[in-house]
Design a protein around this motif. Structure first.
Motif, mmCIF file in Angstrom:
data_model
loop_
_atom_site.group_PDB
_atom_site.id
_atom_site.type_symbol
_atom_site.label_atom_id
_atom_site.label_comp_id
_atom_site.label_asym_id
_atom_site.label_seq_id
_atom_site.Cartn_x
_atom_site.Cartn_y
_atom_site.Cartn_z
ATOM 1 N N ARG A 1 3.350 78.219 41.477
ATOM 2 C CA ARG A 1 2.885 79.142 42.502
ATOM 3 C C ARG A 1 2.514 78.410 43.784
ATOM 4 N NH1 ARG A 1 1.923 84.112 39.957
ATOM 5 N NH2 ARG A 1 1.996 83.955 37.710
ATOM 6 N N LYS A 2 2.761 77.115 43.825
ATOM 7 C CA LYS A 2 2.466 76.337 45.012
ATOM 8 C C LYS A 2 3.629 76.416 45.994
ATOM 9 C CE LYS A 2 -0.365 72.991 42.477
ATOM 10 N NZ LYS A 2 -0.525 71.557 42.099
ATOM 11 N N ALA A 3 3.323 76.088 47.248
ATOM 12 C CA ALA A 3 4.389 75.979 48.241
ATOM 13 C C ALA A 3 5.198 74.723 47.962
ATOM 14 C CB ALA A 3 3.786 75.920 49.633
ATOM 15 N N GLU A 4 6.507 74.828 48.157
ATOM 16 C CA GLU A 4 7.387 73.686 47.928
ATOM 17 C C GLU A 4 8.318 73.520 49.127
ATOM 18 O OE1 GLU A 4 7.196 71.642 45.487
ATOM 19 O OE2 GLU A 4 6.025 72.691 43.958
ATOM 20 N N LEU A 5 8.575 72.254 49.479
ATOM 21 C CA LEU A 5 9.450 71.933 50.596
ATOM 22 C C LEU A 5 10.675 71.199 50.069
ATOM 23 C CD1 LEU A 5 9.423 71.922 53.820
ATOM 24 C CD2 LEU A 5 8.764 69.528 53.596
ATOM 25 N N TYR A 6 11.856 71.614 50.546
ATOM 26 C CA TYR A 6 13.114 70.987 50.144
ATOM 27 C C TYR A 6 13.904 70.639 51.392
ATOM 28 C CZ TYR A 6 11.967 73.299 45.723
ATOM 29 O OH TYR A 6 11.331 73.727 44.592
ATOM 30 N N GLU A 7 14.688 69.578 51.314
ATOM 31 C CA GLU A 7 15.531 69.191 52.444
ATOM 32 C C GLU A 7 16.895 68.777 51.926
ATOM 33 O OE1 GLU A 7 15.504 66.282 56.394
ATOM 34 O OE2 GLU A 7 13.832 66.258 54.962
#
Length: 558
Positions: free
Chosen positions: A374-380
């Motif tokens: 449920r956490k924010a996740e960053l992808y690149e």
């Protein structure tokens, strides 16, 4: 916001530092954060702003008591600090709300609940040393200890005070309970306000613009091809960076070549269903934490003159563009409500119902029973596209910061400023000018919804007498809000007005669906006057709203 036609001309004709895909709270936050750091920003949304999850939440800005049960203390702490900040930045939109955990039949309030609330209190302070010492430290540092809102500590209250706050419990004779504080908002109005601030710092935003292709030059993303869904024509938004902030749709936007599958998230949608009930059928002054089947809890909250009940939390595999509340979910909420309050409410008593899907992130391990975050996740991706997803309404600002910080790493010195940017301008309802025909209760509602822009709504109401009248009898929303939404908020359909600019579609679905269609017809005719619709188009748009309501199930079937 500028007119949609002007926005499209700018989007097609300029080159931007960053294009943001998605006009929910996360995309709006990214646009604001980037614009306030000096980036030139474009934002495109395929439907309407906040049309997805960002208008279908529980309307709470909170830490999340239930996350204490799983010892996710970091998430709770982060959310509580954001709650404190948002009350300061948008006091008309994010307001403190009392919540009650009652006890019955002579029982004392549950000790474990009290321990959890004590942790909640401590974690809500800017310094983890308790409220009193935090205030002293702030004063010694030359800061105003009362500069930001921070709630009173939770306390035990008597049965009489429980009934004052939760009149619906009068038949059950509560013996006491805990009183604590969180905050409440109007989620879609928060999105529109953040977008308005982003535009004030130079962002260009357009709705009804679907991204159909990512444009690449020299192996990197260099913009997007957008399709104007009103004209069915394509154009390219040229930008040096692309941010995917589409929430539950995040894994549908993939460059053709990925460095690895880890470059993009796997979204596991979870459906949350809510229902609304007339205040007289379930009178609430404060919110209540209500036990439900399966060891879960739900909320019963006062919201915009109704009682709001939710939410469910079930895996969802259907159409994510149109999410209906299931009869099973509605029954679950009614059963918990009736058991707790001693009522006998049925689906026929609902004034509205809605469902949304949360963008929970799957780890890909199907063997795990809890395979979500449920956490924010960053992808690149290897080609440069940044995807930000997950998280919750309360933490939108930190999610945006996470994404824009990654942009900054590409070569710009630009610290985040959103912790100091006011969101709109609050106004005292008593300071608003009186307009003949406007009901007394509308002034407070306009001030809470628009802040200082309520002055412009009231100027619109003066244009002709009918605009000063309510859209639906007994509720404060004015017909003047329709032309205001078209002129200043890019509203393009009856649904835009009734579901997101006002919230009547969630609060008075039965009245809107009445056989004569009078309220919907007035809105369509007024909106058509702004957008140049002929009689045939006005009739068609009224029918389109009814079809949208059917697809989204805004009034659940009995």
């Amino acid at each position: 916001m500028i007119a949609r036609e002007r926005a499209i001309a700018s989007l097609a004709g300029e080159h931007f530092d960053v294009v943001v895909i998605g006009g929910g709270i996360t995309g709006a936050g990214v646009a604001l954060d980037a614009a306030t750091r000096g980036y030139s920003v474009a934002l495109v949304e395929k439907a309407d702003y906040a049309a997805g999850t960002s208008s279908r939440s529980s309307k709470l800005v909170h830490g999340g008591l239930r996350y204490l049960q799983t010892f996710d203390l970091g998430l709770v702490r982060e959310a509580l600090l954001e709650r404190r900040l948002l009350v300061k930045l948008a006091p008309h939109l994010v307001r403190p709300l009392k919540l009650v955990v009652p006890a019955f039949e002579g029982d004392r309030p549950d000790l474990l609940t009290g321990i959890g609330l004590n942790m909640y209190d401590v974690m809500a302070t800017p310094r983890l040393r308790g409220r009193r010492s935090a205030r002293r430290a702030a004063a010694e540092a030359g800061e105003d200890p009362d500069g930001d809102w921070s709630p009173e500590r939770h306390r035990v209250i008597s049965g009489e005070e429980v009934i004052e706050l939760l009149p619906a419990l009068s038949g059950r004779n509560p013996t006491g309970g805990y009183l604590f504080y969180d905050c409440q908002t109007d989620d879609s109005r928060l999105v529109l306000t953040v977008l308005g601030e982003a535009e004030r710092f130079g962002a260009i935003c357009g709705n009804r613009l679907e991204v159909v292709e990512l444009v690449r030059e020299d192996g990197r993303e260099s913009g997007v091809r957008a399709r104007d869904l009103e004209t069915d024509s394509d154009f390219i938004v040229h930008a040096d960076n692309v941010v995917n902030a589409t929430g539950v749709w995040a894994d549908r936007i993939r460059p053709e070549e990925l460095h690895s599958e880890a470059d993009v998230p796997r979204i596991r949608p979870s459906r949350g269903t809510h229902i609304t009930i007339a205040h007289e059928d379930l009178p609430l002054v404060a919110g209540a934490v209500v036990p439900a089947a399966g060891g879960r809890t739900i909320f019963a909250l006062p919201w915009l003159g109704r009682s709001l009940i939710g939410t469910t939390d079930n895996d969802y595999e259907g159409d994510i563009d149109h999410v209906r509340p299931s009869a099973e979910d509605v029954g679950y909420l009614l059963e918990a409500t009736n058991s707790f309050f001693g009522t006998s409410l049925t689906a026929g008593d609902l004034t509205g119902a809605y469902a949304g899907v949360r963008p929970l992130i799957s780890t890909g391990d199907t063997k795990k029973s809890v395979d979500i975050s449920r956490k924010a996740e960053l992808y690149e991706t290897s080609s440069g596209m940044i995807t930000i997803t997950g998280g919750k309404l309360t933490t939108w600002r930190r999610m945006a910061k996470l994404a824009v910080d990654r942009l900054v790493e590409r070569g710009r010195q630009a610290p985040c400023r959103t912790q100091e940017i006011p969101l709109g301008l609050a106004v005292d309802p008593a300071s608003l000018p009186e307009v003949e025909g406007v009901p007394d209760e509308s002034y407070g509602a306009l001030a809470a919804r628009y802040g200082h822009a309520a002055h412009e709504v009231l100027r619109t109401a003066r244009e002709r007498g009918e605009l000063a009248q309510p859209i639906v009898a007994g509720l404060p929303d004015l017909l003047a809000e329709v032309p205001f939404a078209a002129r200043y908020e890019q509203a393009r359909s009856v649904g835009d007005v009734l579901l997101r600019r006002t919230r009547l579609g969630l609060l008075a679905a039965g009245q809107l669906g009445a056989a004569d269609g009078a309220a919907v017809g007035r809105v369509a005719r007024t909106l058509g006057g702004e957008l140049g619709w002929d009689e045939r188009r006005i009739s068609l748009e009224s029918e389109r709203f009814r079809a949208e309501g059917e697809l989204d199930g805004i009034l659940a079937e009995a």
